[in-house]
Design a protein around this motif. Structure first.
Motif, short mmCIF file in Angstrom:
data_model
loop_
_atom_site.label_atom_id
_atom_site.label_comp_id
_atom_site.label_asym_id
_atom_site.label_seq_id
_atom_site.Cartn_x
_atom_site.Cartn_y
_atom_site.Cartn_z
N ALA A 40 4.67 17.27 7.32
CA ALA A 40 5.84 18.13 7.45
C ALA A 40 5.43 19.56 7.10
CB ALA A 40 6.94 17.64 6.53
N LYS A 43 3.72 20.86 3.72
CA LYS A 43 3.36 19.70 2.92
C LYS A 43 1.99 19.15 3.34
CE LYS A 43 8.05 18.26 1.79
NZ LYS A 43 9.00 17.11 1.72
N SER A 63 7.62 4.54 1.66
CA SER A 63 8.76 5.24 2.27
C SER A 63 9.12 4.70 3.65
CB SER A 63 8.46 6.73 2.37
OG SER A 63 7.30 6.96 3.14
N LYS A 87 15.14 8.57 9.64
CA LYS A 87 15.87 9.43 8.73
C LYS A 87 15.40 10.87 8.93
CE LYS A 87 15.73 5.77 5.22
NZ LYS A 87 15.31 5.45 3.83
N GLU A 89 14.27 12.85 6.87
CA GLU A 89 13.03 13.08 6.10
C GLU A 89 11.79 12.52 6.79
OE1 GLU A 89 15.90 11.74 5.00
OE2 GLU A 89 15.52 10.13 3.53
N ASP A 90 11.96 11.80 7.89
CA ASP A 90 10.83 11.35 8.69
C ASP A 90 10.33 12.45 9.63
OD1 ASP A 90 12.45 8.17 8.98
OD2 ASP A 90 10.76 8.67 7.67
N SER A 124 20.29 14.98 11.67
CA SER A 124 21.28 14.28 10.84
C SER A 124 22.65 14.26 11.50
CB SER A 124 21.37 14.95 9.48
OG SER A 124 21.70 16.32 9.64
#
Length: 124
Positions: A40, A43, A63, A87, A89-90, A124
């Motif tokens: 990401a 990161k 995760s 999600k 966050e993926d 989302s």
């Protein structure tokens, strides 16, 4: 030398599914441990899932356990990552990686071969 080309990324809503593919060319594909990593923005590149050359053993990051499935088809020189219940966050660039031996390493620097990456975005 092994060349890896990923495909299958895209934009999906939370709860949806995607299947990534990684096509390999070069040396004997079945002799390589294959893995998926993701990165990401801002990161580090993190381990997602790995599979041994025969496909008999797999390993997953906590995760993604229960949501993602790694598999391979040695006749087609291809490894897959089925991603379900996605999600936000993926969201990341997903990379296919390969290394010799029989150990599914989780550290990116231990892999010799990398694809160019494919973007996965989960809204989302």
């Amino acid at each position: 030398q092994v060349q890896l080309v990923e495909s299958g990324g895209g934009l999906v809503q939370a709860g949806g599914s995607l299947r990534l593919s990684c096509a390999a060319s070069g040396r004997t594909f079945s002799g390589y441990v294959m893995a998926w990593f993701r990165q990401a923005p801002g990161k580090e590149r993190d381990f997602v899932a790995g599979i041994t050359g025969t496909g008999s053993t797999t390993n997953y990051a906590d995760s993604v356990k229960g949501r993602f499935t790694i598999s391979r088809d040695n006749a087609k020189n291809t490894v897959y990552l089925q991603m379900n219940s996605l999600k936000p966050e993926d969201t990341a660039v997903y990379y296919c990686a390969g290394r010799g031996g029989t150990i599914i390493a989780t550290i990116a620097t231990t892999y010799n071969y990398w694809g160019q990456g494919t973007q996965v975005t989960v809204s989302s």
